[in-house]
Design a protein around this motif. Sequence first.
Motif, PDB file in Angstrom:
ATOM      1  N   VAL A   8      25.417  33.370  38.269  1.00  0.00           N
ATOM      2  CA  VAL A   8      24.977  34.455  39.133  1.00  0.00           C
ATOM      3  C   VAL A   8      24.338  33.861  40.369  1.00  0.00           C
ATOM      4  O   VAL A   8      23.543  32.925  40.270  1.00  0.00           O
ATOM      5  N   LEU A   9      24.692  34.400  41.511  1.00  0.00           N
ATOM      6  CA  LEU A   9      24.000  34.040  42.747  1.00  0.00           C
ATOM      7  C   LEU A   9      23.033  35.178  43.020  1.00  0.00           C
ATOM      8  O   LEU A   9      23.442  36.300  43.302  1.00  0.00           O
ATOM      9  N   ALA A  10      21.747  34.900  42.851  1.00  0.00           N
ATOM     10  CA  ALA A  10      20.730  35.944  42.987  1.00  0.00           C
ATOM     11  C   ALA A  10      19.579  35.445  43.845  1.00  0.00           C
ATOM     12  O   ALA A  10      19.351  34.243  43.965  1.00  0.00           O
ATOM     13  N   ASN A  11      18.866  36.381  44.428  1.00  0.00           N
ATOM     14  CA  ASN A  11      17.669  36.032  45.181  1.00  0.00           C
ATOM     15  C   ASN A  11      16.638  35.464  44.216  1.00  0.00           C
ATOM     16  O   ASN A  11      16.399  36.027  43.151  1.00  0.00           O
ATOM     17  N   ARG A  12      16.038  34.363  44.608  1.00  0.00           N
ATOM     18  CA  ARG A  12      15.100  33.681  43.716  1.00  0.00           C
ATOM     19  C   ARG A  12      13.944  34.583  43.291  1.00  0.00           C
ATOM     20  O   ARG A  12      13.509  34.553  42.151  1.00  0.00           O
ATOM     21  N   PRO A  37      16.929  36.353  54.721  1.00  0.00           N
ATOM     22  CA  PRO A  37      16.079  36.764  55.843  1.00  0.00           C
ATOM     23  C   PRO A  37      15.147  37.899  55.431  1.00  0.00           C
ATOM     24  O   PRO A  37      15.526  38.780  54.660  1.00  0.00           O
ATOM     25  N   VAL A  38      13.939  37.827  55.915  1.00  0.00           N
ATOM     26  CA  VAL A  38      12.950  38.871  55.655  1.00  0.00           C
ATOM     27  C   VAL A  38      12.459  39.348  57.012  1.00  0.00           C
ATOM     28  O   VAL A  38      12.168  38.550  57.896  1.00  0.00           O
ATOM     29  N   VAL A  64       7.570  31.069  51.376  1.00  0.00           N
ATOM     30  CA  VAL A  64       8.121  29.716  51.297  1.00  0.00           C
ATOM     31  C   VAL A  64       7.548  28.981  50.096  1.00  0.00           C
ATOM     32  O   VAL A  64       8.272  28.342  49.332  1.00  0.00           O
ATOM     33  N   GLU A  65       6.246  29.086  49.900  1.00  0.00           N
ATOM     34  CA  GLU A  65       5.588  28.396  48.786  1.00  0.00           C
ATOM     35  C   GLU A  65       6.110  28.873  47.430  1.00  0.00           C
ATOM     36  O   GLU A  65       6.332  28.088  46.526  1.00  0.00           O
TER      37      GLU A  65
END
Length: 76
Positions: A8-12, A37-38, A64-65
């Motif tokens: 699955v390619l998912a948002n972390r 992008p946010v 990012v952290e």
Amino acid sequence: MRPKVTRVLANRFRVEEHLRSGRLEEVLTDWPSPGLPVSVLYPYHRQLSPRVKVFVEWVSALYVERFAPPEATRRA
């Protein structure tokens, strides 16, 4: 019974809890997915207030952290 295997390619941020618990395992770590992008929206007819600017900078650093791949946090 053999465990099911799915890629699955998912948002972390959506799977972070499952990665930490071990229910999901990250594979193909040599090929990271593109960043997500946010955007921050505020009324265009108003000047960006210092409070909003500080908040956006804080959320950006937090994002990012927490959600960037390990090699990205080393570069930042």
